[in-house]
Scaffold this active site. Structure first.
Site, PDB file in Angstrom:
ATOM      1  N   GLU A 106     -10.953  -8.916   3.399  1.00 19.45           N
ATOM      2  CA  GLU A 106     -10.293  -9.349   4.631  1.00 19.45           C
ATOM      3  C   GLU A 106     -11.160  -9.150   5.865  1.00 19.45           C
ATOM      4  O   GLU A 106     -11.086  -9.918   6.810  1.00 19.45           O
ATOM      5  CB  GLU A 106      -8.988  -8.541   4.834  1.00 19.45           C
ATOM      6  CG  GLU A 106      -7.895  -8.940   3.861  1.00 19.45           C
ATOM      7  CD  GLU A 106      -6.744  -7.942   3.843  1.00 19.45           C
ATOM      8  OE1 GLU A 106      -6.467  -7.330   4.881  1.00 19.45           O
ATOM      9  OE2 GLU A 106      -6.137  -7.776   2.777  1.00 19.45           O
ATOM     10  N   ARG A 118     -17.209   2.573  -8.981  1.00 23.21           N
ATOM     11  CA  ARG A 118     -17.171   2.190 -10.403  1.00 23.21           C
ATOM     12  C   ARG A 118     -18.258   1.171 -10.711  1.00 23.21           C
ATOM     13  O   ARG A 118     -18.542   0.289  -9.900  1.00 23.21           O
ATOM     14  CB  ARG A 118     -15.811   1.587 -10.766  1.00 23.21           C
ATOM     15  CG  ARG A 118     -14.686   2.571 -10.633  1.00 23.21           C
ATOM     16  CD  ARG A 118     -13.360   1.919 -11.032  1.00 23.21           C
ATOM     17  NE  ARG A 118     -12.287   2.524 -10.281  1.00 23.21           N
ATOM     18  CZ  ARG A 118     -11.219   1.873  -9.825  1.00 23.21           C
ATOM     19  NH1 ARG A 118     -11.069   0.581 -10.062  1.00 23.21           N
ATOM     20  NH2 ARG A 118     -10.296   2.510  -9.148  1.00 23.21           N
ATOM     21  N   ARG A 140       5.936   0.745  -7.712  1.00 26.55           N
ATOM     22  CA  ARG A 140       4.693   0.218  -8.269  1.00 26.55           C
ATOM     23  C   ARG A 140       4.394   1.031  -9.527  1.00 26.55           C
ATOM     24  O   ARG A 140       4.363   2.261  -9.483  1.00 26.55           O
ATOM     25  CB  ARG A 140       3.566   0.387  -7.264  1.00 26.55           C
ATOM     26  CG  ARG A 140       2.250   0.000  -7.865  1.00 26.55           C
ATOM     27  CD  ARG A 140       1.097   0.335  -6.975  1.00 26.55           C
ATOM     28  NE  ARG A 140      -0.125  -0.144  -7.593  1.00 26.55           N
ATOM     29  CZ  ARG A 140      -1.282   0.501  -7.515  1.00 26.55           C
ATOM     30  NH1 ARG A 140      -1.357   1.643  -6.855  1.00 26.55           N
ATOM     31  NH2 ARG A 140      -2.350   0.012  -8.101  1.00 26.55           N
ATOM     32  N   GLY A 173      -9.582  -4.631   1.749  1.00 23.99           N
ATOM     33  CA  GLY A 173     -10.469  -4.127   2.807  1.00 23.99           C
ATOM     34  C   GLY A 173     -11.719  -4.951   3.044  1.00 23.99           C
ATOM     35  O   GLY A 173     -11.927  -5.482   4.139  1.00 23.99           O
ATOM     36  N   GLU A 187       1.010  -5.872  -1.158  1.00 22.47           N
ATOM     37  CA  GLU A 187       1.618  -5.551  -2.450  1.00 22.47           C
ATOM     38  C   GLU A 187       3.032  -4.998  -2.279  1.00 22.47           C
ATOM     39  O   GLU A 187       3.908  -5.275  -3.095  1.00 22.47           O
ATOM     40  CB  GLU A 187       0.729  -4.536  -3.185  1.00 22.47           C
ATOM     41  CG  GLU A 187      -0.522  -5.203  -3.753  1.00 22.47           C
ATOM     42  CD  GLU A 187      -1.699  -4.258  -3.903  1.00 22.47           C
ATOM     43  OE1 GLU A 187      -2.202  -3.752  -2.873  1.00 22.47           O
ATOM     44  OE2 GLU A 187      -2.121  -4.017  -5.041  1.00 22.47           O
ATOM     45  N   LEU A 207     -11.064  -7.386  -3.001  1.00 19.12           N
ATOM     46  CA  LEU A 207     -12.242  -6.542  -2.796  1.00 19.12           C
ATOM     47  C   LEU A 207     -11.900  -5.371  -1.877  1.00 19.12           C
ATOM     48  O   LEU A 207     -11.946  -5.479  -0.653  1.00 19.12           O
ATOM     49  CB  LEU A 207     -13.384  -7.374  -2.173  1.00 19.12           C
ATOM     50  CG  LEU A 207     -13.729  -8.702  -2.865  1.00 19.12           C
ATOM     51  CD1 LEU A 207     -14.824  -9.434  -2.093  1.00 19.12           C
ATOM     52  CD2 LEU A 207     -14.157  -8.467  -4.305  1.00 19.12           C
ATOM     53  N   HIS A 226      -4.379  -4.966 -10.361  1.00 23.50           N
ATOM     54  CA  HIS A 226      -4.196  -5.605  -9.048  1.00 23.50           C
ATOM     55  C   HIS A 226      -3.339  -6.866  -9.163  1.00 23.50           C
ATOM     56  O   HIS A 226      -3.406  -7.751  -8.299  1.00 23.50           O
ATOM     57  CB  HIS A 226      -5.547  -6.040  -8.409  1.00 23.50           C
ATOM     58  CG  HIS A 226      -6.446  -4.934  -7.992  1.00 23.50           C
ATOM     59  ND1 HIS A 226      -7.817  -5.027  -8.089  1.00 23.50           N
ATOM     60  CD2 HIS A 226      -6.196  -3.716  -7.443  1.00 23.50           C
ATOM     61  CE1 HIS A 226      -8.364  -3.914  -7.626  1.00 23.50           C
ATOM     62  NE2 HIS A 226      -7.402  -3.091  -7.248  1.00 23.50           N
ATOM     63  N   ASP A 262     -18.492   3.244   0.954  1.00 27.48           N
ATOM     64  CA  ASP A 262     -17.855   2.493   2.040  1.00 27.48           C
ATOM     65  C   ASP A 262     -18.753   1.349   2.499  1.00 27.48           C
ATOM     66  O   ASP A 262     -19.845   1.560   3.017  1.00 27.48           O
ATOM     67  CB  ASP A 262     -17.564   3.451   3.216  1.00 27.48           C
ATOM     68  CG  ASP A 262     -16.648   2.800   4.232  1.00 27.48           C
ATOM     69  OD1 ASP A 262     -16.992   1.710   4.740  1.00 27.48           O
ATOM     70  OD2 ASP A 262     -15.593   3.379   4.517  1.00 27.48           O
ATOM     71  N   ASN A 280       5.080   3.886  -3.852  1.00 29.82           N
ATOM     72  CA  ASN A 280       3.830   3.886  -4.612  1.00 29.82           C
ATOM     73  C   ASN A 280       3.479   5.353  -4.848  1.00 29.82           C
ATOM     74  O   ASN A 280       2.949   6.026  -3.968  1.00 29.82           O
ATOM     75  CB  ASN A 280       2.738   3.167  -3.815  1.00 29.82           C
ATOM     76  CG  ASN A 280       1.453   3.057  -4.605  1.00 29.82           C
ATOM     77  OD1 ASN A 280       1.300   3.660  -5.677  1.00 29.82           O
ATOM     78  ND2 ASN A 280       0.499   2.307  -4.088  1.00 29.82           N
TER      79      ASN A 280
HETATM   80  P1  ADP Z   1      -8.340   0.556  -1.384  1.00 31.89           P
HETATM   81  O1  ADP Z   1      -8.814  -0.209  -2.560  1.00 31.89           O
HETATM   82  O2  ADP Z   1      -8.586   2.028  -1.498  1.00 31.89           O
HETATM   83  O3  ADP Z   1      -6.958   0.193  -0.883  1.00 31.89           O
HETATM   84  P2  ADP Z   1      -9.352  -0.950   0.936  1.00 31.89           P
HETATM   85  O4  ADP Z   1      -8.660  -2.206   0.530  1.00 31.89           O
HETATM   86  O5  ADP Z   1      -8.956  -0.309   2.216  1.00 31.89           O
HETATM   87  O6  ADP Z   1      -9.351   0.151  -0.209  1.00 31.89           O
HETATM   88  O7  ADP Z   1     -10.933  -1.269   0.987  1.00 31.89           O
HETATM   89  C1  ADP Z   1     -11.905  -0.318   1.255  1.00 31.89           C
HETATM   90  C2  ADP Z   1     -13.209  -1.025   1.557  1.00 31.89           C
HETATM   91  O8  ADP Z   1     -12.981  -2.011   2.559  1.00 31.89           O
HETATM   92  C3  ADP Z   1     -14.305  -0.116   2.077  1.00 31.89           C
HETATM   93  O9  ADP Z   1     -15.539  -0.470   1.492  1.00 31.89           O
HETATM   94  C4  ADP Z   1     -14.336  -0.387   3.591  1.00 31.89           C
HETATM   95  O10 ADP Z   1     -15.615  -0.298   4.102  1.00 31.89           O
HETATM   96  C5  ADP Z   1     -13.803  -1.796   3.667  1.00 31.89           C
HETATM   97  N1  ADP Z   1     -12.940  -1.943   4.854  1.00 31.89           N
HETATM   98  C6  ADP Z   1     -11.688  -1.508   4.965  1.00 31.89           C
HETATM   99  N2  ADP Z   1     -11.176  -1.793   6.195  1.00 31.89           N
HETATM  100  C7  ADP Z   1     -12.127  -2.402   6.885  1.00 31.89           C
HETATM  101  C8  ADP Z   1     -12.234  -2.941   8.208  1.00 31.89           C
HETATM  102  N3  ADP Z   1     -11.221  -2.901   9.078  1.00 31.89           N
HETATM  103  N4  ADP Z   1     -13.393  -3.511   8.558  1.00 31.89           N
HETATM  104  C9  ADP Z   1     -14.421  -3.565   7.702  1.00 31.89           C
HETATM  105  N5  ADP Z   1     -14.363  -3.074   6.418  1.00 31.89           N
HETATM  106  C10 ADP Z   1     -13.258  -2.504   6.007  1.00 31.89           C
END
Ligand code: ADP
Length: 349
Positions: free
Chosen positions: A307, A214, A64, A304, A337, A182, A153, A256, A7
């Site tokens: 899940e 965004r 990717r 993130g 992915e 998400l 995605h 975040d 990637n």
């Molecule tokens: P990206 O799109 O950059 O790959 P992620 O899929 O890691 O990002 O998602 C980031 C978001 O998910 C953030 O808002 C973060 O707060 C939330 N997040 C990521 N990991 C966790 C976790 N273990 N517990 C709670 N929230 C998480």
């Protein structure tokens, strides 16, 4: 067979080496700060050289690639014609495709004769019908400039839809699934009998849901209105919508979600509002996609936030399905992915 999944971003290369078909991860890592001032890694070629020095053999490489426009609706074996087409897509994905291409070209030089496969973020959504991908703009813009909904995605939506079917022990071809990816970027897709029939991201990944930074859907007239009010250039307004909006812009705190949840539980009103707007938008889309597919067997949460943040999932789903006779199952499925790219590469060769 060892398949290396790459990637390649503008300043980093993430990699994972898979033993296929066992789907076992042999090694993984990331090379960062590529091309940055003071960095030892001058370009993608050097970055990849470092990666290859850490692993002993590779049978094929899966890349990717963010944008395949209308040229690609499935993974392909990379040859010169494919490289030219990916290069042409740089026009509509200037932030991503050049970096993806740099990774492909570096591999070509360093691993001559090794098969390379491109897997596109847009490909899964190429099944979306024209009435869902054409915007209400002069039709000529579509024909001349390729302006339409593409969606992103795709690899993640396809992966979790497949996993959902496996978990439900039903053929994907008989299921109506809504997949919610998400993360920092957020998108949602309606997957009807295994095919994407609509998705929230559009010509770029800016449309649709509220994301980390965004804005998602807004009144398009706001673009020129804000430009005039704040005396912004085209690039500046683009940056506001992409980097200073969404959860970060609304809350004034952070992109975040973990931090927003913590602040909201302490009573921070704009953190609460940001979360409310975020979940409300997802609910609207789920409702719309139930209408699009005339029902829904499963709603899948991934990435993130999807899940890990149960409160968000609860807020999205609360009383949402009350009016439905057949209630969808709500599933949490970790996306993968890289594995999907490795599978596609393995299948192709
Ligand atoms: P990206 O799109 O950059 O790959 P992620 O899929 O890691 O990002 O998602 C980031 C978001 O998910 C953030 O808002 C973060 O707060 C939330 N997040 C990521 N990991 C966790 C976790 N273990 N517990 C709670 N929230 C998480």
């Amino acid at each position: 067979m060892k398949i290396l999944v790459i990637n390649s971003g503008s300043s980093s290369i993430k990699y994972k080496l898979f033993d296929m078909p066992k789907e076992r991860v042999i090694s993984k890592g990331i090379i960062e700060h590529i091309g940055e001032k003071g960095s030892e890694v001058k370009d993608h070629y050097f970055g990849l050289k470092i990666i290859l020095s850490k692993i002993d053999s590779v049978s094929a490489v899966g890349h990717r690639v963010v944008h395949g426009a209308e040229a690609f609706h499935k993974p392909v074996l990379i040859n010169n014609a494919v490289i030219s087409k990916i290069r042409r897509c740089c026009n509509i994905a200037p932030l991503h495709n050049p970096a993806n291409l740099a990774g492909i070209l570096a591999c070509k030089k360093l691993l001559p004769g090794t098969k390379q496969i491109a897997v596109f973020d847009t490909a899964f959504h190429q099944s979306i019908p024209d009435y869902a991908y054409i915007y209400g703009l002069p039709f000529e813009y579509y024909r001349r400039f390729g302006i339409r909904r593409y969606g992103f995605h795709g690899t993640s939506h396809e992966y979790v839809a497949n996993e959902a079917a496996r978990l439900l022990k039903k053929p994907l071809k008989k299921l109506k699934i809504i997949t919610c990816h998400l993360g920092n970027g957020c998108s949602i897709a309606a997957v009807y009998h295994g095919k994407s029939v609509d998705t929230s991201m559009g010509f770029t990944p800016l449309e649709g849901l509220i994301m980390g930074t965004r804005c998602g859907d807004i009144d398009p007239a706001l673009v020129t209105y804000i430009m005039r009010k704040k005396k912004l250039s085209a690039q500046e307004i683009y940056d506001v919508l992409n980097k200073a909006s969404g959860l970060k812009g609304i809350s004034g705190l952070s992109n975040d979600m973990r931090m927003l949840e913590a602040k909201a539980s302490l009573g921070h009103s704009r953190a609460r509002l940001a979360i409310r707007i975020f979940t409300y938008r997802i609910r609207k889309y789920i409702g719309a996609y139930i209408a699009v597919m005339n029902g829904c067997d499963a709603v899948v949460f991934t990435a993130g936030i999807g899940e890990h943040q149960e409160k968000i999932r609860k807020a999205v789903c609360e009383n949402l399905f009350d009016y439905l006779k057949n209630k969808p199952r709500v599933l949490v499925i970790p996306t993968d992915e890289e594995l999907m790219i490795a599978r596609s590469a393995f299948r192709l060769i």
